[in-house]
Scaffold this active site. Structure first.
Site, mmCIF file in Angstrom:
data_model
loop_
_atom_site.group_PDB
_atom_site.id
_atom_site.type_symbol
_atom_site.label_atom_id
_atom_site.label_comp_id
_atom_site.label_asym_id
_atom_site.label_seq_id
_atom_site.Cartn_x
_atom_site.Cartn_y
_atom_site.Cartn_z
ATOM 1 N N ASP A 49 -24.369 -61.438 -6.143
ATOM 2 C CA ASP A 49 -25.221 -62.486 -6.044
ATOM 3 C C ASP A 49 -25.249 -63.532 -5.018
ATOM 4 O O ASP A 49 -25.799 -64.463 -4.968
ATOM 5 C CB ASP A 49 -24.778 -63.373 -7.567
ATOM 6 C CG ASP A 49 -23.293 -63.727 -7.630
ATOM 7 O OD1 ASP A 49 -22.806 -63.557 -6.658
ATOM 8 O OD2 ASP A 49 -23.047 -64.268 -8.726
ATOM 9 N N LYS A 117 -20.027 -56.364 -11.914
ATOM 10 C CA LYS A 117 -18.844 -57.401 -11.729
ATOM 11 C C LYS A 117 -19.003 -58.279 -12.202
ATOM 12 O O LYS A 117 -20.067 -58.920 -12.121
ATOM 13 C CB LYS A 117 -18.634 -57.204 -10.197
ATOM 14 C CG LYS A 117 -17.416 -58.142 -9.386
ATOM 15 C CD LYS A 117 -17.516 -58.097 -8.032
ATOM 16 C CE LYS A 117 -18.234 -58.746 -7.090
ATOM 17 N NZ LYS A 117 -18.425 -60.372 -7.150
ATOM 18 N N GLU A 184 -11.058 -62.156 -3.100
ATOM 19 C CA GLU A 184 -11.849 -63.119 -1.900
ATOM 20 C C GLU A 184 -11.076 -64.364 -1.506
ATOM 21 O O GLU A 184 -10.693 -65.227 -2.577
ATOM 22 C CB GLU A 184 -13.273 -63.349 -2.666
ATOM 23 C CG GLU A 184 -14.060 -64.549 -1.773
ATOM 24 C CD GLU A 184 -15.702 -64.544 -2.184
ATOM 25 O OE1 GLU A 184 -15.877 -64.110 -3.113
ATOM 26 O OE2 GLU A 184 -16.133 -65.266 -1.371
HETATM 27 O O1 KIV Z 1 -21.580 -61.778 -4.133
HETATM 28 C C1 KIV Z 1 -21.115 -61.342 -3.362
HETATM 29 O O2 KIV Z 1 -21.642 -60.823 -2.173
HETATM 30 C C2 KIV Z 1 -19.605 -61.038 -3.502
HETATM 31 C C3 KIV Z 1 -18.822 -60.763 -2.539
HETATM 32 C C4 KIV Z 1 -18.759 -61.958 -1.495
HETATM 33 C C5 KIV Z 1 -17.487 -59.989 -2.949
HETATM 34 O O3 KIV Z 1 -19.139 -61.112 -4.818
#
Ligand code: KIV
Length: 266
Positions: A49, A117, A184
């Site tokens: 996202d 995720k 992260e």
């Molecule tokens: O949204 C995203 O790109 C992520 C990464 C920073 C792991 O969650």
């Protein structure tokens, strides 16, 4: 005859952890980059996202909708052959088990994602989704969807109590059924300890060399982002004569444990 590669599965990624092979991951949001990233041999693509910032130009990930995520996930999954595709459930799309189920189904059925995720220690939501047959990737450390609670994009887990809590949450998420975990902006020693404790692969971003794999936002590693590049993201276009060469250099650096260095870690 064109050779079509079989897509990697979660079992292939878990086997990589078991044999000590680093997992490479980049974010992807469209078909052209999906095809290029796949061709360069990257193991996993995350339809993050983060597209709220990189593609839509917002200041955070909060405005991203499930319709946006389904659209970009479909673009990415149409063009890939081999890389494992994970898609983010956006802000508020998993506030309840009913919402999480409906939206995870959209990402998988309409978008073609192999896994979804979600951010935070959401044990109940994770175990419900896993019980419905939805593979889930957890995300701990800096949680961009909580930016208005955090107040700043900063390193998480620096104090001993916060580090202990993150270790507990990681173990709890594994227990709830996540099959992958993203960490992260976490101090490298803590991320190494979590990766060592968990059986599932741990993918780091700003979390040091001790994780089982690495992910970067594509625009950061190509140095074409709108804002300032985060300290943990290396510019792989330096010394590369094409975008494909930069992606291959990132892939090789991660596989050979040459990235991230101390300069790109906390
Ligand atoms: O949204 C995203 O790109 C992520 C990464 C920073 C792991 O969650």
């Amino acid at each position: 005859m064109t050779h079509i590669e079989k897509p990697l599965s979660i079992n292939d990624l878990t086997a990589m952890k078991q044999r000590g092979e680093k997992i490479t991951c980049l974010t992807a949001y469209d078909a052209s980059f999906s095809a290029l990233i796949d061709k360069a041999g990257i193991d996993m693509m995350l339809v993050g996202d983060s597209l709220g910032m990189t593609i839509q130009g917002h200041g955070s990930t909060l405005p991203v909708t499930i319709a946006d995520m389904v659209y970009h996930t479909r673009c990415v999954s149409h063009a890939r052959q081999r890389a494992f595709v994970v898609a983010d459930l956006p802000f508020m799309a998993y506030a309840t088990t009913a919402l999480a189920t409906e939206n995870a189904a959209k990402l998988m059925q309409q978008g073609g994602a192999q896994m979804v995720k979600l951010e935070g220690a959401r044990f109940e939501i994770v175990s419900f989704l896993v019980g419905q047959g939805v593979p889930v990737c957890g995300h701990l450390g800096l949680l961009p969807q909580s930016i208005n609670q955090l107040g700043a994009y900063s390193v998480q887990g620096k104090e001993p109590a916060a580090a202990d809590k993150m270790m507990e949450e990681a173990l709890g998420l594994q227990q709830a059924g996540v099959a992958l975990l993203v960490l992260e902006c976490v101090p490298a020693p803590l991320a190494t300890a979590i990766s060592g404790q968990l059986q599932i692969p741990v993918i780091g971003i700003g979390a040091g060399l001790g994780c089982d794999g690495q992910v970067l936002v594509l625009q950061d590693m190509l140095n074409i982002g709108i804002g300032k590049r985060p300290r943990f993201a290396k510019d792989f276009m330096q010394g590369a004569d094409s975008v494909e060469a930069a992606i291959r250099a990132y892939h090789l650096a991660v596989k050979q444990s040459l990235f991230p260095t101390a300069e790109h870690s906390f």
